[in-house]
Write a protein that holds these residues in place. Structure first.
Motif, short mmCIF file in Angstrom:
data_model
loop_
_atom_site.label_atom_id
_atom_site.label_comp_id
_atom_site.label_asym_id
_atom_site.label_seq_id
_atom_site.Cartn_x
_atom_site.Cartn_y
_atom_site.Cartn_z
N LEU A 58 1.03 -5.82 -0.36
CA LEU A 58 0.88 -5.88 -1.81
C LEU A 58 -0.46 -6.50 -2.18
N ASN A 59 -0.99 -6.03 -3.27
CA ASN A 59 -2.21 -6.61 -3.80
C ASN A 59 -1.94 -8.09 -4.09
N GLU A 60 -2.87 -8.97 -3.69
CA GLU A 60 -2.60 -10.40 -3.82
C GLU A 60 -2.42 -10.88 -5.25
N SER A 61 -3.00 -10.11 -6.18
CA SER A 61 -2.87 -10.53 -7.57
C SER A 61 -1.55 -10.04 -8.18
N PHE A 62 -0.81 -9.30 -7.39
CA PHE A 62 0.43 -8.68 -7.86
C PHE A 62 1.56 -9.70 -7.83
N SER A 63 2.26 -9.87 -8.95
CA SER A 63 3.26 -10.93 -8.98
C SER A 63 4.66 -10.46 -8.57
N GLN A 64 4.87 -9.14 -8.48
CA GLN A 64 6.21 -8.62 -8.13
C GLN A 64 6.45 -8.67 -6.62
N ASN A 65 7.73 -8.56 -6.24
CA ASN A 65 8.06 -8.53 -4.81
C ASN A 65 8.17 -7.12 -4.26
N LEU A 66 8.13 -6.15 -5.19
CA LEU A 66 8.26 -4.75 -4.76
C LEU A 66 6.98 -4.00 -5.10
N CYS A 67 6.63 -3.00 -4.28
CA CYS A 67 5.46 -2.18 -4.59
C CYS A 67 5.83 -1.22 -5.72
N SER A 68 4.84 -0.54 -6.27
CA SER A 68 5.15 0.30 -7.42
C SER A 68 6.06 1.48 -7.06
N ASP A 69 5.96 1.99 -5.83
CA ASP A 69 6.87 3.07 -5.40
C ASP A 69 8.31 2.58 -5.39
N CYS A 70 8.51 1.42 -4.77
CA CYS A 70 9.88 0.91 -4.60
C CYS A 70 10.49 0.43 -5.92
N MET A 71 9.62 0.12 -6.90
CA MET A 71 10.16 -0.25 -8.21
C MET A 71 10.74 0.97 -8.89
N GLU A 72 10.19 2.14 -8.55
CA GLU A 72 10.62 3.37 -9.21
C GLU A 72 11.70 4.12 -8.47
N SER A 73 11.65 4.06 -7.14
CA SER A 73 12.64 4.87 -6.43
C SER A 73 13.41 4.08 -5.38
N GLN A 74 14.63 4.53 -5.16
CA GLN A 74 15.52 3.94 -4.17
C GLN A 74 15.20 4.54 -2.81
N HIS A 75 15.46 3.80 -1.77
CA HIS A 75 15.27 4.34 -0.43
C HIS A 75 16.59 4.34 0.34
N PHE A 76 16.67 5.26 1.28
CA PHE A 76 17.87 5.31 2.12
C PHE A 76 17.80 4.30 3.25
N PHE A 77 16.59 3.94 3.63
CA PHE A 77 16.47 2.97 4.72
C PHE A 77 16.66 1.55 4.19
N GLU A 78 16.97 0.65 5.11
CA GLU A 78 17.28 -0.73 4.76
C GLU A 78 16.00 -1.51 4.40
N LYS A 79 15.04 -1.44 5.32
CA LYS A 79 13.79 -2.18 5.11
C LYS A 79 12.70 -1.59 6.00
N GLY A 80 11.46 -1.68 5.51
CA GLY A 80 10.34 -1.14 6.27
C GLY A 80 9.35 -2.22 6.69
#
Ligand SMILES: [Zn+2]
Ligand SMILES: [Zn+2]
Length: 248
Positions: A58-80
């Motif tokens: 993640l960009n260091e200035s980014f305050s969220q814990n999720l990237c922009s892709d993961c904020m928008e879509s669900q994944h089938f895998f547990e963790k990457g």
């Protein structure tokens, strides 16, 4: 013991004090992962904040814990998980891996991957590579994800199965497509062979690829493995694409 013999043998065949795996400069044996000092500093190591779901840096200035892709879509895998962000130097390494001295590069990349995954308390039963379409693999001669998986399985002392997942048809190159197009492109591209269904029942699987971008490929692989009885899928790639902040 097995790992030691394997390493000694590989050292004999492909000595590791030849050149830096990124820039090609001559280096000595003491350099970790066969990287020169300058490339060690240049590589975008994923060792600070990363996406809680896909593991993307993640960009260091980014305050969220999720990237922009993961904020928008669900994944089938547990963790990457991933080792580096996919930038110019990383692209060069993977390019060298695909087209140059692949056994040497593969050994070094899997060492980096092994050290990375060792930091996690990950409890998996087996490794499975993201498959390539068989005709494409015949032309290239090998599947880079499969090679990484093979080496990692020795380091991690876990079995790997390269025939469980099959890519049924070739797909368009993903780099020209948007997120939705990628999903559509990859849909139903994989299958789990009947004779291997038993082996994945209730198993925790580490799915290996060289690059992670939006996750649509590994997601589709994960979906198929889960549909066929696997318990949980974890995803591990050498490099992951940068988190592109979308303008709202
Ligand atoms: Zn270098
Ligand atoms: Zn993510």
């Amino acid at each position: 013991m097995l790992k030691k013999i394997f390493e000694d043998l590989m050292e004999l065949i492909y000595p590791s004090n030849i050149y830096c795996i990124a820039c090609g400069n001559l280096i000595d044996k003491t350099r970790p992962y066969s990287l020169c000092d300058s490339c060690v500093r240049t590589l975008k190591w994923n060792n600070k904040s990363s996406c809680e779901k896909c593991g993307k840096k993640l960009n260091e200035s980014f305050s969220q814990n999720l990237c922009s892709d993961c904020m928008e879509s669900q994944h089938f895998f547990e963790k990457g998980y991933s080792c580096v962000e996919y930038g110019l130097a990383e692209r060069k390494i993977l390019h060298n891996f695909k087209y140059k001295d692949k056994a040497y590069l593969c050994r070094k990349l899997s060492e980096i991957m092994y050290d990375r995954i060792n930091l996690e308390n990950l409890n998996v039963d087996m490794l499975i590579p993201v498959p390539m379409y068989i005709r494409k693999q015949r032309i290239r001669g090998y599947n880079q994800a499969e090679l990484l998986t093979k080496y990692l399985s020795i380091y991690m002392q876990l079995p790997y199965y390269k025939k469980v997942l099959v890519r049924k048809h070739d797909t368009k190159p993903m780099n020209s497509l948007g997120v939705e197009e990628r999903k559509e492109n990859i849909k139903k591209a994989f299958t789990v062979k009947d004779k291997w269904v038993k082996i994945i029942q209730n198993k925790k699987i580490l799915l290996i690829d060289d690059i992670y971008t939006t996750g649509s490929t590994v997601d589709e692989c994960s979906r198929m493995l889960l549909n066929n009885g696997a318990d949980k899928i974890y995803v591990f790639a050498f490099a992951a694409g940068a988190d592109i902040l979308k303008k709202v």
